[in-house]
Write an enzyme that holds these catalytic residues in place. Structure first.
Site, PDB file in Angstrom:
ATOM      1  N   ASN A   6      62.043  40.740  19.942  1.00 22.14           N
ATOM      2  CA  ASN A   6      62.973  39.899  19.333  1.00 22.14           C
ATOM      3  C   ASN A   6      63.590  40.485  18.545  1.00 22.14           C
ATOM      4  O   ASN A   6      62.880  40.177  17.168  1.00 22.14           O
ATOM      5  CB  ASN A   6      62.939  38.897  19.385  1.00 22.14           C
ATOM      6  CG  ASN A   6      63.132  37.662  19.063  1.00 22.14           C
ATOM      7  OD1 ASN A   6      64.284  37.797  19.062  1.00 22.14           O
ATOM      8  ND2 ASN A   6      62.552  36.660  18.572  1.00 22.14           N
ATOM      9  N   LYS A   8      65.457  38.556  16.755  1.00 23.95           N
ATOM     10  CA  LYS A   8      66.136  37.265  15.788  1.00 23.95           C
ATOM     11  C   LYS A   8      67.470  37.196  15.110  1.00 23.95           C
ATOM     12  O   LYS A   8      68.496  38.027  15.419  1.00 23.95           O
ATOM     13  CB  LYS A   8      64.730  36.596  14.687  1.00 23.95           C
ATOM     14  CG  LYS A   8      63.432  37.059  15.305  1.00 23.95           C
ATOM     15  CD  LYS A   8      61.895  36.372  14.146  1.00 23.95           C
ATOM     16  CE  LYS A   8      60.751  36.460  15.112  1.00 23.95           C
ATOM     17  NZ  LYS A   8      60.339  34.953  14.713  1.00 23.95           N
ATOM     18  N   HIS A  90      62.616  29.983  22.739  1.00 28.65           N
ATOM     19  CA  HIS A  90      61.846  30.592  21.748  1.00 28.65           C
ATOM     20  C   HIS A  90      61.136  29.492  20.784  1.00 28.65           C
ATOM     21  O   HIS A  90      63.184  28.337  21.168  1.00 28.65           O
ATOM     22  CB  HIS A  90      62.684  31.293  20.679  1.00 28.65           C
ATOM     23  CG  HIS A  90      61.909  32.360  20.092  1.00 28.65           C
ATOM     24  ND1 HIS A  90      61.652  32.012  18.754  1.00 28.65           N
ATOM     25  CD2 HIS A  90      60.877  33.760  20.465  1.00 28.65           C
ATOM     26  CE1 HIS A  90      60.218  32.712  18.286  1.00 28.65           C
ATOM     27  NE2 HIS A  90      60.531  33.575  18.928  1.00 28.65           N
ATOM     28  N   GLU A  92      61.544  29.299  18.125  1.00 28.56           N
ATOM     29  CA  GLU A  92      62.437  28.896  17.011  1.00 28.56           C
ATOM     30  C   GLU A  92      64.093  27.882  17.315  1.00 28.56           C
ATOM     31  O   GLU A  92      64.160  27.067  16.373  1.00 28.56           O
ATOM     32  CB  GLU A  92      62.804  30.031  16.198  1.00 28.56           C
ATOM     33  CG  GLU A  92      61.606  30.822  15.397  1.00 28.56           C
ATOM     34  CD  GLU A  92      61.541  31.922  15.276  1.00 28.56           C
ATOM     35  OE1 GLU A  92      62.669  33.070  15.313  1.00 28.56           O
ATOM     36  OE2 GLU A  92      60.909  32.929  14.494  1.00 28.56           O
ATOM     37  N   GLU A 156      54.035  32.793  23.460  1.00 24.10           N
ATOM     38  CA  GLU A 156      53.663  32.141  21.979  1.00 24.10           C
ATOM     39  C   GLU A 156      53.073  31.440  21.557  1.00 24.10           C
ATOM     40  O   GLU A 156      53.806  30.366  21.378  1.00 24.10           O
ATOM     41  CB  GLU A 156      55.113  33.040  21.578  1.00 24.10           C
ATOM     42  CG  GLU A 156      56.173  34.173  22.365  1.00 24.10           C
ATOM     43  CD  GLU A 156      57.004  34.532  21.681  1.00 24.10           C
ATOM     44  OE1 GLU A 156      57.279  35.514  21.123  1.00 24.10           O
ATOM     45  OE2 GLU A 156      57.791  33.726  21.212  1.00 24.10           O
ATOM     46  N   GLY A 162      55.343  35.247  13.471  1.00 26.55           N
ATOM     47  CA  GLY A 162      55.746  35.421  12.092  1.00 26.55           C
ATOM     48  C   GLY A 162      54.357  35.440  10.846  1.00 26.55           C
ATOM     49  O   GLY A 162      54.343  35.078   9.734  1.00 26.55           O
ATOM     50  N   SER A 192      52.564  37.782  16.286  1.00 25.79           N
ATOM     51  CA  SER A 192      52.330  38.462  15.130  1.00 25.79           C
ATOM     52  C   SER A 192      51.328  39.544  16.074  1.00 25.79           C
ATOM     53  O   SER A 192      50.786  40.493  15.806  1.00 25.79           O
ATOM     54  CB  SER A 192      51.240  37.709  14.181  1.00 25.79           C
ATOM     55  OG  SER A 192      51.731  37.152  13.777  1.00 25.79           O
TER      56      SER A 192
HETATM   57  C1  PEP Z   1      58.627  36.381  17.882  1.00 27.36           C
HETATM   58  O1  PEP Z   1      59.511  36.313  17.748  1.00 27.36           O
HETATM   59  O2  PEP Z   1      59.183  35.943  19.420  1.00 27.36           O
HETATM   60  C2  PEP Z   1      57.182  36.788  17.846  1.00 27.36           C
HETATM   61  C3  PEP Z   1      56.587  37.006  18.281  1.00 27.36           C
HETATM   62  O3  PEP Z   1      57.434  37.160  16.276  1.00 27.36           O
HETATM   63  P1  PEP Z   1      56.507  37.593  15.120  1.00 27.36           P
HETATM   64  O4  PEP Z   1      55.885  38.975  16.243  1.00 27.36           O
HETATM   65  O5  PEP Z   1      56.706  37.808  14.262  1.00 27.36           O
HETATM   66  O6  PEP Z   1      55.016  37.056  14.707  1.00 27.36           O
END
Ligand code: PEP
Length: 232
Positions: A6, A8, A90, A92, A156, A162, A192
């Protein structure tokens, strides 16, 4: 095993082209790889990954075919571009753009109906986790979804996205098993994921892959995670 990157709001068309040229040179047999660039970079990714097994997905999709919905893109438009799938819900989007379980449901249904592959995201916040509400939150978010051959669920936990605070493999396993008890679909973990922790997360019996944010932006770390999936 599915590894999805992803991106973003990173990687415009030129950076996307460079990344995809590098990605297509990699030996990645034995893992399903998906990249999810921002809307403006989808065409470049589709073009440069044509003829490979690597799929291109969007990060969001609207539920209507067309209409007065400024800033939105429909499933038909994505299909016309040669896009294979989309992320929906997601955290976000939920956190900053007013996405709700109801709009997630509408987006998922429309995308599946149009023939797109969907990665639908669920997960609890830090506050919800601290209050012992993880299962209740997952149950509520999953109640609007039904199993479908083209649906994958991404667990998630918001506190892990992040932040560098990855879920323990045990928690990822427990949550993934719970998700499968609610909606029968493959479950991938996101939060992460890095080359250094991918193997133990992917070794969990109910973790069927990873949704990778930050570490998907560099070819080296993304392909290292893909290789960990091949080995698992
Ligand atoms: C994501 O944005 O779906 C995600 C898992 O981000 P990160 O790996 O940076 O935590």
């Amino acid at each position: 095993m599915l590894i999805a990157g992803n991106w973003k709001m990173y990687n415009g068309p030129a950076e996307t082209a460079e990344f995809c040229l590098g990605l297509r040179e990699q030996e990645l047999e034995g893992v399903d790889v998906v990249v999810c660039p921002p809307f403006v970079s989808l065409a470049a990714a589709v073009q440069l990954l044509a003829g490979t097994e690597i799929a291109v997905a969007a990060q969001n999709v609207h539920w209507d075919d067309e209409g007065a919905f400024t800033g939105e893109v429909s499933a038909g438009m994505l299909r016309e571009l040669g896009v294979y799938g989309t992320i929906v819900g997601h955290s976000e989007r939920r956190q900053y753009f007013g996405e709700t379980d109801e709009t997630v449901s509408k987006r998922v249904h429309a995308a599946l109906e149009a023939g797109l592959f969907v990665i639908a995201c669920v997960g609890e916040t830090e506050q919800e986790r601290a209050a012992g509400e993880t299962e209740a939150v997952l149950r509520r978010q999953l109640a609007v979804l039904e199993p479908d051959d083209n649906l994958v669920l991404a667990y998630e936990p918001v506190w892990a996205i992040g932040t560098g605070h990855t879920s323990t493999p045990e928690h990822a396993q427990e949550a993934s098993a719970f998700i499968k008890s609610q909606v029968e679909a493959p479950v991938i973990y996101g939060g992460s994921v890095k080359p250094g922790n991918a193997a133990e997360l992917l070794a969990q019996p109910d973790v069927d892959g990873a949704l990778v944010g930050g570490a998907s932006l560099e070819l080296e770390s993304f392909t290292a995670i893909c290789r960990a999936a091949i080995r698992s």
